[in-house]
Design a protein around this motif. Structure first.
Motif, PDB file in Angstrom:
ATOM      1  N   SER A   1       0.830  -1.215   0.000  1.00 17.05           N
ATOM      2  CA  SER A   1       0.000   0.000   0.000  1.00 17.05           C
ATOM      3  C   SER A   1       0.860   1.259   0.000  1.00 17.05           C
ATOM      4  O   SER A   1       0.493   2.277  -0.607  1.00 17.05           O
ATOM      5  CB  SER A   1      -0.925  -0.001   1.221  1.00 17.05           C
ATOM      6  OG  SER A   1      -0.177  -0.080   2.428  1.00 17.05           O
ATOM      7  N   HIS A   2       2.018   1.204   0.671  1.00 16.19           N
ATOM      8  CA  HIS A   2       2.931   2.344   0.639  1.00 16.19           C
ATOM      9  C   HIS A   2       3.468   2.563  -0.774  1.00 16.19           C
ATOM     10  O   HIS A   2       3.559   3.695  -1.250  1.00 16.19           O
ATOM     11  CB  HIS A   2       4.098   2.127   1.605  1.00 16.19           C
ATOM     12  CG  HIS A   2       3.689   2.029   3.040  1.00 16.19           C
ATOM     13  ND1 HIS A   2       4.032   0.955   3.837  1.00 16.19           N
ATOM     14  CD2 HIS A   2       2.942   2.861   3.821  1.00 16.19           C
ATOM     15  CE1 HIS A   2       3.533   1.135   5.047  1.00 16.19           C
ATOM     16  NE2 HIS A   2       2.861   2.272   5.060  1.00 16.19           N
TER      17      HIS A   2
ATOM     18  N   MET B   1       7.273   9.783   3.917  1.00 18.99           N
ATOM     19  CA  MET B   1       5.944  10.043   3.374  1.00 18.99           C
ATOM     20  C   MET B   1       5.232  11.131   4.162  1.00 18.99           C
ATOM     21  O   MET B   1       5.315  11.185   5.404  1.00 18.99           O
ATOM     22  CB  MET B   1       5.114   8.764   3.414  1.00 18.99           C
ATOM     23  CG  MET B   1       5.726   7.605   2.629  1.00 18.99           C
ATOM     24  SD  MET B   1       5.551   7.773   0.847  1.00 18.99           S
ATOM     25  CE  MET B   1       3.885   7.090   0.639  1.00 18.99           C
ATOM     26  N   ALA B   2       4.529  11.982   3.437  1.00 18.45           N
ATOM     27  CA  ALA B   2       3.708  13.028   4.052  1.00 18.45           C
ATOM     28  C   ALA B   2       2.245  12.619   3.957  1.00 18.45           C
ATOM     29  O   ALA B   2       1.782  12.153   2.911  1.00 18.45           O
ATOM     30  CB  ALA B   2       3.930  14.365   3.354  1.00 18.45           C
TER      31      ALA B   2
ATOM     32  N   ARG C   1      -4.438  10.470   4.469  1.00 20.24           N
ATOM     33  CA  ARG C   1      -4.109  10.065   3.104  1.00 20.24           C
ATOM     34  C   ARG C   1      -2.695  10.537   2.768  1.00 20.24           C
ATOM     35  O   ARG C   1      -2.341  11.687   3.053  1.00 20.24           O
ATOM     36  CB  ARG C   1      -5.104  10.687   2.135  1.00 20.24           C
ATOM     37  CG  ARG C   1      -4.840  10.410   0.668  1.00 20.24           C
ATOM     38  CD  ARG C   1      -5.730  11.288  -0.187  1.00 20.24           C
ATOM     39  NE  ARG C   1      -5.557  11.033  -1.608  1.00 20.24           N
ATOM     40  CZ  ARG C   1      -5.705  11.954  -2.551  1.00 20.24           C
ATOM     41  NH1 ARG C   1      -6.027  13.205  -2.208  1.00 20.24           N
ATOM     42  NH2 ARG C   1      -5.546  11.645  -3.826  1.00 20.24           N
ATOM     43  N   TYR C   2      -1.910   9.660   2.178  1.00 17.72           N
ATOM     44  CA  TYR C   2      -0.577  10.065   1.738  1.00 17.72           C
ATOM     45  C   TYR C   2      -0.682  11.028   0.563  1.00 17.72           C
ATOM     46  O   TYR C   2      -1.407  10.765  -0.405  1.00 17.72           O
ATOM     47  CB  TYR C   2       0.254   8.849   1.334  1.00 17.72           C
ATOM     48  CG  TYR C   2       0.639   7.961   2.488  1.00 17.72           C
ATOM     49  CD1 TYR C   2       1.412   8.455   3.538  1.00 17.72           C
ATOM     50  CD2 TYR C   2       0.236   6.630   2.539  1.00 17.72           C
ATOM     51  CE1 TYR C   2       1.775   7.650   4.610  1.00 17.72           C
ATOM     52  CE2 TYR C   2       0.594   5.811   3.596  1.00 17.72           C
ATOM     53  CZ  TYR C   2       1.358   6.327   4.636  1.00 17.72           C
ATOM     54  OH  TYR C   2       1.711   5.523   5.694  1.00 17.72           O
ATOM     55  N   ILE C   3       0.055  12.123   0.642  1.00 18.93           N
ATOM     56  CA  ILE C   3      -0.030  13.149  -0.402  1.00 18.93           C
ATOM     57  C   ILE C   3       1.320  13.421  -1.070  1.00 18.93           C
ATOM     58  O   ILE C   3       1.365  14.081  -2.109  1.00 18.93           O
ATOM     59  CB  ILE C   3      -0.581  14.469   0.164  1.00 18.93           C
ATOM     60  CG1 ILE C   3       0.340  14.998   1.271  1.00 18.93           C
ATOM     61  CG2 ILE C   3      -2.017  14.288   0.665  1.00 18.93           C
ATOM     62  CD1 ILE C   3       0.037  16.438   1.676  1.00 18.93           C
TER      63      ILE C   3
ATOM     64  N   CYS D   1       4.444  14.072  -5.558  1.00 17.73           N
ATOM     65  CA  CYS D   1       3.332  14.526  -4.722  1.00 17.73           C
ATOM     66  C   CYS D   1       2.060  14.591  -5.558  1.00 17.73           C
ATOM     67  O   CYS D   1       2.112  14.658  -6.782  1.00 17.73           O
ATOM     68  CB  CYS D   1       3.629  15.899  -4.107  1.00 17.73           C
ATOM     69  SG  CYS D   1       3.753  17.227  -5.324  1.00 17.73           S
ATOM     70  N   ILE D   2       0.928  14.568  -4.879  1.00 17.11           N
ATOM     71  CA  ILE D   2      -0.359  14.775  -5.549  1.00 17.11           C
ATOM     72  C   ILE D   2      -1.080  15.989  -4.995  1.00 17.11           C
ATOM     73  O   ILE D   2      -2.164  16.327  -5.459  1.00 17.11           O
ATOM     74  CB  ILE D   2      -1.260  13.522  -5.440  1.00 17.11           C
ATOM     75  CG1 ILE D   2      -1.430  13.089  -3.981  1.00 17.11           C
ATOM     76  CG2 ILE D   2      -0.700  12.388  -6.286  1.00 17.11           C
ATOM     77  CD1 ILE D   2      -2.440  11.967  -3.797  1.00 17.11           C
TER      78      ILE D   2
END
Length: 420
Positions: free
Chosen positions: A260-261, A302-303, A308-310, A329-330
């Protein structure tokens, strides 16, 4: 692909052709082997000539572990299809063993383009092609898509180094000739190798990257204390700004790395890759193989926002160095890139007692954040005399310009002047 006529050298079209322990004995001597899923390896054919006399001019220096030079990393690129015929990175690794013992190797690829190298020779290719020559194919001795400095001439500490280098470089030139290649390029090598290849007639090139050095700091606050007041305040402001909007940061490594990461990170990576160079070099399978085989040497920073990871950055953990690799990044947030790629990398390095952080290619903006200019080195053999002479003249001027720029940048670093 044909094999050079040397009685000792072979060309490996895949790292599957040799045991991982044999490659790693040369790539990372003196470090424990990397173990992952066992498989049946194809034994290499016997070589003919005996190894050079190891009693003269042997090199026994201890090499820092570099995960990107490992069999696991390079073979994952092959198995995932990130390198190969379709990618225009065709494995042609030069290999030498005697009586089942590894002697020397060079990670080598036949290239049909100059993408993913970070040492740019496009003007050379264009000039040669305008003159009626074919610049491609060429040989590239490097870690694909990875501007990380390190050894490229992987020579056993027990071998006669000068003699081995002559045999390797002769084989490299012969292989380039046999594939009708224009040239051979060894990029991001060590300064020692650079000088040795210069002695063998290779053209010498320099560039620079920005690296952070741990000068005995106990924590990030102690590092800040050696900076000028203005830079100290600026970094503190950037770090606060980056984590506005309830952004949290996670360090994920070893067995904590989950698919998932990688799903989240790959989304960031593809988005950034599409915007920067049109087509990302690494596919999703590669990251799964990396996690499977090099988890303890892999770090995701990870941020996360609102669960939610962004954004995130991929780093590789070496023996004494944290290697910053890819970022994506998203969601765009001010200063988040600086926080994830530079400041968090420093924090992690300090927590592990690592000596340095190498944050990738180029980027003078890193200077204000404590990353100082360091020379990088490459060596080039060009077959055609006229092209060789033109490139040699250009490189003479370029090296002087790089040294001048490094001097200027070093004088404008963020560190306090003594007595201030």
């Amino acid at each position: 692909m044909p094999v050079p006529p040397s009685p000792v050298l072979k060309v490996l079209s895949s790292l599957d052709e040799i045991p991982s322990t044999d490659w790693d004995a040369l790539a990372n001597p003196g470090t424990p082997p990397i173990l992952y899923d066992q498989q049946d390896w194809i034994d290499s054919p016997e070589t003919i000539q005996s190894a050079p006399n190891s009693q003269t001019e042997s090199t026994s220096q201890v090499c820092e572990f570099n995960p990107m030079l490992s069999h696991a990393f390079l073979q994952a690129l092959e198995e995932s299809g990130c390198v190969g015929w379709d990618a225009g990175w065709i494995p042609q690794h030069i290999w030498w063993e005697e009586n089942g013992k590894p002697i020397a190797a060079i990670p080598t690829y036949a290239k049909s383009h100059s993408q993913g190298e970070y040492v740019f020779d496009y003007p050379w290719a264009e000039a040669f092609q305008r003159a009626g020559g074919n610049y491609y194919p060429k040989l590239q001795c490097s870690i694909p898509f990875t501007p990380v400095p390190g050894r490229r001439l992987l020579i056993s500490p027990q071998a006669n180094r000068p003699e081995t280098i002559k045999i390797l470089t002769t084989g490299l030139k012969e292989l380039a000739t046999r594939i009708e290649g224009s040239s051979a390029h060894l990029t991001f090598l060590t300064e020692q190798e650079w000088k040795e290849l210069g002695d063998e007639g290779f053209l010498l090139r320099t560039d620079q990257q920005f690296h952070w050095e741990n000068n005995g700091y106990s924590d990030f606050t102690e590092f800040l204390e050696v900076l000028s007041s203005r830079k100290r305040k600026s970094i503190r402001k950037e770090r606060k700004t980056a984590l506005d909007h309830d952004i949290e940061v996670e360090w994920i490594t070893g067995p904590d790395l989950q698919e998932s990461h990688w799903d989240a990170f790959y989304e960031f990576y593809v988005d950034t890759g599409n915007r920067k160079w049109g087509s990302p070099y690494l596919n999703r399978e590669f990251f799964s193989l990396l996690s499977e085989r090099l988890a303890d040497h892999t770090l995701l920073i990870m941020a996360k926002r609102n669960g939610r990871y962004i954004a995130g950055a991929l780093n590789m953990i070496g023996g004494n160095t944290l290697y910053g690799r890819n970022w994506g990044c998203i969601e765009n947030h001010p200063c988040l890139h600086f926080e994830i790629c530079y400041y968090q990398a420093i924090e992690f390095a300090l927590s592990r007692g690592l000596q340095r952080v190498e944050a990738g290619a180029q980027g003078s903006h890193k200077l204000a954040r404590g990353y100082m200019p360091n020379l990088t080195y490459s060596a080039h053999w060009i077959a055609h005399p006229s092209l060789r002479n033109a490139v040699a003249h250009y490189l003479d001027q370029e090296r002087q310009a790089v040294l001048h720029e490094q001097k200027i940048l070093s004088e404008h670093g963020p560190f306090r002047q003594q007595g201030s």
